[in-house]
Structures are given as structure tokens and as C-alpha cells.
Design a protein around this motif. Structure first.
Motif, PDB file in Angstrom:
ATOM      1  N   LEU A 138      52.128  80.737  75.749  1.00 35.33           N
ATOM      2  CA  LEU A 138      53.234  81.663  75.994  1.00 35.33           C
ATOM      3  C   LEU A 138      54.482  80.909  76.453  1.00 35.33           C
ATOM      4  O   LEU A 138      55.379  81.463  77.063  1.00 35.33           O
ATOM      5  CB  LEU A 138      52.826  82.713  77.036  1.00 35.33           C
ATOM      6  N   GLY A 139      54.518  79.612  76.169  1.00 31.04           N
ATOM      7  CA  GLY A 139      55.694  78.802  76.505  1.00 31.04           C
ATOM      8  C   GLY A 139      56.909  79.259  75.714  1.00 31.04           C
ATOM      9  O   GLY A 139      56.795  80.005  74.738  1.00 31.04           O
ATOM     10  N   THR A 140      58.072  78.796  76.138  1.00 28.47           N
ATOM     11  CA  THR A 140      59.331  79.275  75.573  1.00 28.47           C
ATOM     12  C   THR A 140      59.391  79.096  74.057  1.00 28.47           C
ATOM     13  O   THR A 140      59.759  80.018  73.329  1.00 28.47           O
ATOM     14  CB  THR A 140      60.504  78.510  76.204  1.00 28.47           C
ATOM     15  N   ALA A 141      59.015  77.887  73.579  1.00 26.93           N
ATOM     16  CA  ALA A 141      59.169  77.616  72.153  1.00 26.93           C
ATOM     17  C   ALA A 141      58.259  78.514  71.322  1.00 26.93           C
ATOM     18  O   ALA A 141      58.655  79.022  70.278  1.00 26.93           O
ATOM     19  CB  ALA A 141      58.868  76.152  71.867  1.00 26.93           C
ATOM     20  N   TYR A 184      57.096  81.398  72.327  1.00 27.81           N
ATOM     21  CA  TYR A 184      57.516  82.780  72.555  1.00 27.81           C
ATOM     22  C   TYR A 184      58.654  83.160  71.613  1.00 27.81           C
ATOM     23  O   TYR A 184      58.632  84.226  71.009  1.00 27.81           O
ATOM     24  CB  TYR A 184      57.937  82.947  74.016  1.00 27.81           C
ATOM     25  N   VAL A 185      59.644  82.266  71.487  1.00 23.28           N
ATOM     26  CA  VAL A 185      60.761  82.619  70.614  1.00 23.28           C
ATOM     27  C   VAL A 185      60.335  82.634  69.149  1.00 23.28           C
ATOM     28  O   VAL A 185      61.014  83.199  68.318  1.00 23.28           O
ATOM     29  CB  VAL A 185      62.004  81.701  70.801  1.00 23.28           C
ATOM     30  N   LYS A 186      59.208  82.022  68.852  1.00 23.49           N
ATOM     31  CA  LYS A 186      58.742  82.061  67.461  1.00 23.49           C
ATOM     32  C   LYS A 186      57.643  83.100  67.247  1.00 23.49           C
ATOM     33  O   LYS A 186      56.913  83.050  66.272  1.00 23.49           O
ATOM     34  CB  LYS A 186      58.277  80.678  67.013  1.00 23.49           C
ATOM     35  N   ASP A 234      54.545  86.696  71.143  1.00 30.94           N
ATOM     36  CA  ASP A 234      54.307  88.041  71.672  1.00 30.94           C
ATOM     37  C   ASP A 234      53.601  88.937  70.648  1.00 30.94           C
ATOM     38  O   ASP A 234      52.694  89.690  70.989  1.00 30.94           O
ATOM     39  CB  ASP A 234      55.650  88.654  72.075  1.00 30.94           C
ATOM     40  N   ARG A 260      50.470  78.447  79.814  1.00 30.58           N
ATOM     41  CA  ARG A 260      51.840  77.953  79.774  1.00 30.58           C
ATOM     42  C   ARG A 260      51.933  76.934  78.651  1.00 30.58           C
ATOM     43  O   ARG A 260      50.942  76.640  77.982  1.00 30.58           O
ATOM     44  CB  ARG A 260      52.189  77.360  81.127  1.00 30.58           C
ATOM     45  N   CYS A 261      53.124  76.373  78.503  1.00 30.36           N
ATOM     46  CA  CYS A 261      53.424  75.481  77.384  1.00 30.36           C
ATOM     47  C   CYS A 261      52.328  74.424  77.199  1.00 30.36           C
ATOM     48  O   CYS A 261      51.957  73.711  78.121  1.00 30.36           O
ATOM     49  CB  CYS A 261      54.755  74.795  77.629  1.00 30.36           C
ATOM     50  N   LEU A 262      51.801  74.324  75.977  1.00 24.58           N
ATOM     51  CA  LEU A 262      50.738  73.369  75.695  1.00 24.58           C
ATOM     52  C   LEU A 262      51.293  72.023  75.234  1.00 24.58           C
ATOM     53  O   LEU A 262      50.546  71.120  74.903  1.00 24.58           O
ATOM     54  CB  LEU A 262      49.813  73.920  74.605  1.00 24.58           C
ATOM     55  N   THR A 305      52.915  71.386  72.470  1.00 26.92           N
ATOM     56  CA  THR A 305      52.829  71.208  71.026  1.00 26.92           C
ATOM     57  C   THR A 305      53.905  72.077  70.386  1.00 26.92           C
ATOM     58  O   THR A 305      53.665  72.753  69.396  1.00 26.92           O
ATOM     59  CB  THR A 305      51.449  71.617  70.487  1.00 26.92           C
ATOM     60  N   CYS A 306      55.107  72.027  70.979  1.00 26.26           N
ATOM     61  CA  CYS A 306      56.177  72.960  70.616  1.00 26.26           C
ATOM     62  C   CYS A 306      56.600  72.809  69.162  1.00 26.26           C
ATOM     63  O   CYS A 306      57.127  73.735  68.564  1.00 26.26           O
ATOM     64  CB  CYS A 306      57.375  72.753  71.527  1.00 26.26           C
ATOM     65  N   GLY A 307      56.378  71.619  68.582  1.00 25.92           N
ATOM     66  CA  GLY A 307      56.739  71.413  67.192  1.00 25.92           C
ATOM     67  C   GLY A 307      55.877  72.244  66.251  1.00 25.92           C
ATOM     68  O   GLY A 307      56.229  72.458  65.103  1.00 25.92           O
TER      69      GLY A 307
END
Lengths: 178, 448
Positions: free
Chosen positions: A97-100, A102-104, A107, A136-138, A140-142
Motif C-alpha cells: 500500500l506504498g505511495t507508488a 497506491y497511485v497505480k 486500492d 508498507r512500501c516493499l 519494488t516501486c518499479g
């Protein structure tokens, strides 16, 4: 007949039985460290790897054998999100559920997972197959949005892929692993 | 920057880059051989200080200065803690370094431990990085075998042990004293400073805490020299005595709504827009960017108009953000609602607040509830003022908390309100047409 009230050996024997030989051996190695109390988190990792979660009996036994106050063990176990205090399902689903992510669209995936499994975050399905957690952010945002099932990373997941991914684990019915 | 040569990521794409043989074939551990036994630890500290290297973990504190705070002639032990608890949402460059090129990290650790006369280095690795653990463990084994680690390194009288401590998922462990508490086996409650870790840190001994990428930079400073390092980046602003300059290469992450997310190396000072266009190949779906998080969630938001902001330590501050942070940008496209971003941010910080300081524990939780109420269609315009008040009053900067977690929670709120207030007001008016103007107290909404 002994009049001693010291039941230390009895308590230690009980604690050994609760934790099993593998964890007990790990704790004994910890005592060789100059700061055994510093190994508490590592010991709890071992216990959770062995039993899947940390039961109150496990925490008490760790306190006895590592010689750390029980309150401190309970405090650490409840502070860190990774430690589970309740039994978990056969497969662990961690949705980032990290920011990157979430915006993709993490949810929408969260909604789909909850619909498919009929549980909310932090719960286990009645058949004991899946436990759903949001993390939280893992890092692996890429690959966002990312969902982990056990140790498998599922990258760029779309809501429509969710049933297929779950099906995969139901079909394989892999043995329990951490 | 046409002639910029990447150094930190030079090995990353090589096959089997994580193996000692590949690292050595590329000149790896050559710097260690040249330094240990031939330069005194004091000289190494002086070199790093002269390079004006600043910490890559987020705060940008000058590394050499941090090392110089250690007491001289301490009987020991002195500890080096490596902060590999990369937890800032949107950040993943340390993971790339540890997985692809663990020996570079290790060489940086050994050199820095030598400089600080540390006898044990603890790598605090976040639990979510199992491959990094595997790679680092293997690298430590190979390095020990080759005599780069352990007793009497390379035949000198310098010895170093490296231990890995796995975290158990808590954002606050990235705060240096929280990290120290966690290695000691306690809840990661940040300590009140002073005493600073350099005086009294891990197990009450002098301790230095540095980020993974910072330590990797040390290798290249000692290899290529101070002049090389200072030829890259941005000098200090002449009229700002508090700016220490932004020298050297930096790893930048890109994620969110870009065509090519990933981890890229560039000189400090590259503009945010150039980063997105050159490396990320632009915003996805031919859209425009609405906002960019410049360096991890806590740094706040840049608006589209501010995309020419240079990504150095001073640039994002001038644009109203907390700072460069970790340099890992998350791009939001023009269709993405700022309210959703704010809700995600508030949820994260409310969950990760360690609970030690009341302003942070309560402030982050109430900011989340306000966002939830707005999203549930019961928002009022005064809620934005309440959010602003929370944003202005929690954190180290207003002086109400022990650590910077609350500042990190405050900046997304503050920048969203400063730069996107019209959009937030509009969404409140639209979702709550009857009640948006109400000002009397209303009940809290307790839904997850």
C-alpha cells in the motif's frame, strides 16, 4: 526432602518443550553473544518461522530462556508489524500500500481481494487458506502495483488478475512455508 | 551532463555482478588495498570531509563531519551501523545496490569502518528484502575468505566483523536512534538527543550510522579523489551559509505514472523534469504530470510548474518541500486526485507513528480521520484548516516531537494544502454539497 522454592529448572524445562529443540538451540547460541538481549528480534523471527505466529506461551518461554523480562518480549512482539500474534492461513497475501503502488491502483486490487476472499485486512479466510495483510512500501516501486503471496512477487497486478492468482495457490496447494 | 560516467551503478547490469570474482575483475577491493595500511584512519576521514559528501539516506548530513564527532582515543568498541532499512515509500535504490552489487556496499562498509576505527559493523536490513539478505551474506562469506574481512584484514592489524540484523517491519527503524534501539532488541523508540550516537550510541558506545549509498560513495571518493567527486554536482549557494553544497553522483528512483520506472544514476542537481523525461521517458499514457513527490513520501509534493527544480539538497527546499530526501521520485499524472494521495500518506504515517510522542501519535491519527471523513463525503472546508494546523504543529521543526517522523507526516499535508488547495476545496464542495460550509464541531468518523 528439598525445601527449596527455586523452580528455575522446572520452568526452563517447560519453556524448552514449548519452543522445541531448533529454537532452543538458537537461543543457546545467542548467550554466546556479548549482548544476548540484543538477539530478541532474531529469536522472535526464529519462533515465527517455526510456528507461523507468536502465541503467548511462546513469548513467555522466550522471556525465560533468553532472560529478558516478559513485558519487554510482549512489547517488541506487538511493536513490529511483521510479528503475528494470531495463527495465519496457509498462504500469506501481502498487498503493498506504498505511495507508488497506491497511485497505480493498489486500492482497486485491495477491494477485489477483499471481495474474492470475503475478509478484510488482518483476517484469515474461514478455510485457513489465505491471510490478507496490507504492507508498507516493499521497495519494488518499479513493478507497481505489487502483491506478494508467500515469497512470490506478483508485479503490475490488475484487479482482473486477482482471481487467477488466488486460484493458482488453491490449485497448487503448496505445503506451508515461510 | 553528456560526459557523466555512472560509478555507483557501473556494475549493476553485469552478469553475476554480485560475485566476488566479477567485482574484483572490475577493480573491486583495489581501493581497500590502497587505503588499509597505507592511509591512516584520520586521513580517510579528512578526505571524506574534504569531498563534502552528504548522507544519501534523506537528511543530507555531511558524512565526514559526522565521523569527526567520534571521541578521539576511545578505548572502544566503536560501532558502525549501516542503515539498510530503506522504508521511505517510493524508495528502492539501496535494494538495487545490495542485490546487484553487494561487494561495493561491503567495500564501502570496510573502508568507513576503518576510518571510524569501528570493530564491528551492523547492517540493519529491512525484513522485506530477502534477496538482499542472501546476497549480503554470500558477499560477507566471500570477502572473509579472501581476507578483506575478519581478523587482520589484508595482513594489517585492523580487524572488522560485519553482522546483519534483520528488522521486523517498522518505518521508524530508519531513524538512527530508533535503528540503534532495534539492534539492541527493543522497540524502535527514537532516543532524545543529545547524547548523539557518535558519543553514546549502540550498547552505549560511540556509534556512526550511515546509509548504504553513502558508504558506496566513500569507495569512489577514495578511489577517484576529492577533486573528481567535487567536479560533479552543485556548489553551495553563495548567499546561504547553511547550504553545504550537493556534490557527487546520486541514485534516483522513478516510479508512479512514468513510462519507464526504475533506478538511475545522475549527478546531483539534475532537474526533476529532466529525470522524468530522459530516464523515465515521460509521463505515461501521454498525460501531463500533476505533481511529483521528489524524494520519498515525507518530502511532500512538487507541482507541475516546479518541475524545473534541481534535484540537489537545496532545490526541493526552495520549492517548499522538506528536502531532497532519498531522491526517489513518485510521479502523479494529471488525472490523479490529490485527496487520494493525501489519504494514502496520512494512513501510512498514522500506522507508522511509534506512539512515543503525543503530537505525532494523535496528530497523524487525526489527520487520517479528517481525510477519511472528506473521502466519505462529509468533509467541510474548515477541515482543511484543521489539517493545516496539524501539519504546522507536529514534528522536530516546531519542536514537539523527538524524531523527524512527524515532520515527514506534516510535509505532504503542508505541500498539498499550499499547492493544491483549490482542488481539495473543490472535491469537498462536490462530495458534500449540503454541508461543506458548516463550521460547528462534528462527530469523528471511525472507519478504516
Amino acid at each position: 526432602m528439598s525445601t527449596s522454592t527455586d523452580n528455575r529448572s522446572q520452568v526452563e524445562a517447560q519453556s524448552r518443550e514449548v519452543l522445541g529443540p531448533k529454537v532452543v538451540e538458537f537461543i543457546e547460541q545467542c548467550h554466546a553473544d556479548p549482548e544476548p538481549a540484543g538477539k530478541l528480534i532474531a529469536v522472535l523471527h526464529e519462533v515465527q518461522a517455526e510456528f507461523g505466529y507468536l502465541a503467548p506461551d511462546h513469548l513467555d518461554a522466550v522471556a525465560q530462556l533468553l532472560r529478558v523480562p516478559a513485558a519487554k518480549v510482549a512489547g517488541v512482539a506487538s511493536f513490529y508489524h511483521f510479528f503475528r500474534l494470531t495463527p495465519r492461513g496457509r498462504h500469506m497475501i501481502n498487498l503493498c500500500l506504498g505511495t507508488a503502488c497506491y497511485v497505480k491502483g493498489a486500492d482497486q486490487i485491495a477491494h477485489r481481494l477483499q471481495d474474492e476472499l470475503g475478509i478484510t485486512f488482518g483476517e484469515t479466510t474461514p478455510d485457513g487458506m489465505f491471510t490478507l495483510e496490507g504492507t508498507r512500501c516493499l521497495g519494488t516501486c518499479g513493478l507497481a502495483p505489487v502483491m506478494m503471496v508467500d515469497a512470490d512477487v506478483h508485479a503490475q497486478v490488475t484487479p482482473d488478475q486477482v482471481p487467477g492468482i488466488l486460484e493458482q495457490y488453491l490449485r497448487e496447494d503448496k505445503p506451508d512455508r515461510q | 551532463m553528456p560526459d557523466f560516467e555512472p560509478v555507483l551503478t557501473a556494475n549493476v547490469d553485469k552478469e553475476d555482478a554480485h560475485r566476488l570474482t566479477v567485482y574484483e575483475a572490475g577493480g573491486g577491493y583495489g581501493t581497500l588495498r590502497r587505503v588499509v595500511g597505507q592511509m591512516s584512519p584520520g586521513d580517510v576521514v579528512q578526505q571524506v570531509q574534504a569531498s563534502q559528501l552528504r548522507g544519501r539516506g534523506g537528511a543530507g548530513f555531511p558524512t565526514g563531519l559526522k565521523w569527526s564527532f567520534l571521541p578521539k582515543d576511545h578505548p572502544g568498541p566503536i560501532y558502525l551501523c549501516v542503515n539498510a532499512d530503506e522504508s521511505e515509500p517510493g524508495t528502492f535504490c539501496n535494494r538495487v545496490l545490495m542485490e546487484a552489487d553487494p561487494h561495493q556496499v561491503l567495500e564501502g562498509i570496510i573502508l568507513s569502518a576503518y576510518a571510524t576505527r569501528a570493530s564491528t559493523a551492523y547492517i540493519y536490513l529491512r525484513y522485506e528484502y530477502p534477496l538482499s539478505l542472501q546476497r549480503l551474506q554470500a558477499a560477507i562469506g566471500e570477502a572473509r575468505e579472501a581476507g578483506y574481512l575478519g581478523k587482520n584484514i589484508l595482513g594489517t592489524d585492523y580487524s572488522l566483523e560485519v553482522r546483519i540484523h534483520r528488522g521486523a517491519a517498522a518505518y521508524v527503524c530508519g531513524e538512527e536512534t530508533g535503528l540503534i534501539e532495534s539492534i539492541e532488541g527493543r522497540r524502535a523508540w527514537p532516543r532524545i538527543k543529545p547524547p548523539f550516537p557518535a558519543v553514546e550510541g549502540l550498547f552505549r558506545k560511540p556509534t556512526v550510522v550511515n546509509n548504504v549509498e553513502t558508504l558506496a560513495c566513500v569507495v569512489h571518493i577514495l578511489d577517484r579523489g576529492v577533486a573528481w567527486f567535487k567536479s560533479i554536482g552543485v556548489p553551495p549557494e553563495p548567499d546561504n551559509p547553511r547550504d553545504a553544497g550537493s556534490f557527487g553522483p546520486k541514485m534516483f528512483g522513478l516510479s508512479g505514472h512514468v513510462n519507464r520506472p526504475g533506478c538511475y544514476e545522475a549527478p546531483l542537481g539534475i532537474s526533476c523534469g529532466e529525470l522524468i523525461d530522459r530516464f523515465g521517458e515521460g509521463v505515461w499514457k501521454d498525460r501531463r504530470a500533476k505533481a511529483v513527490v521528489p524524494g520519498g513520501l515525507s518530502t511532500g509534493l512538487l507541482s507541475e510548474r516546479e518541475l524545473d527544480t534541481p534535484m540537489d539538497f537545496a532545490g526541493p527546499i526552495r520549492a517548499g518541500c522538506l528536502g531532497l530526501g532519498t531522491g526517489c521520485a513518485v510521479v502523479l499524472d494529471e488525472t490523479y486526485p490529490i485527496l487520494d494521495f493525501l489519504h494514502n500518506s496520512c494512513r501510512f504515517f498514522a500506522h507508522e507513528s511509534c506512539g512515543q510522542c503525543t503530537p505525532c501519535r494523535e496528530g497523524t491519527a487525526w489527520a487520517l480521520r479528517l481525510c477519511q471523513r472528506i473521502r466519505a463525503g462529509r468533509g467541510r472546508l474548515v477541515d482543511l484548516d484543521l489539517l493545516a494546523e496539524i501539519g504546522d504543529t507536529i514534528g522536530v521543526m516546531p519542536g514537539t516531537t523527538i524524531c523527524g517522523l512527524a515532520d515527514g507526516a506534516a510535509w505532504p499535508i503542508k505541500t498539498a494544502l499550499a499547492k493544491f488547495r483549490d482542488e481539495l476545496e473543490e472535491s469537498i464542495r462536490q462530495t458534500n454539497p449540503q454541508g461543506y460550509a458548516r463550521t460547528e464541531p462534528v462527530e469523528a468518523l471511525n472507519t478504516p
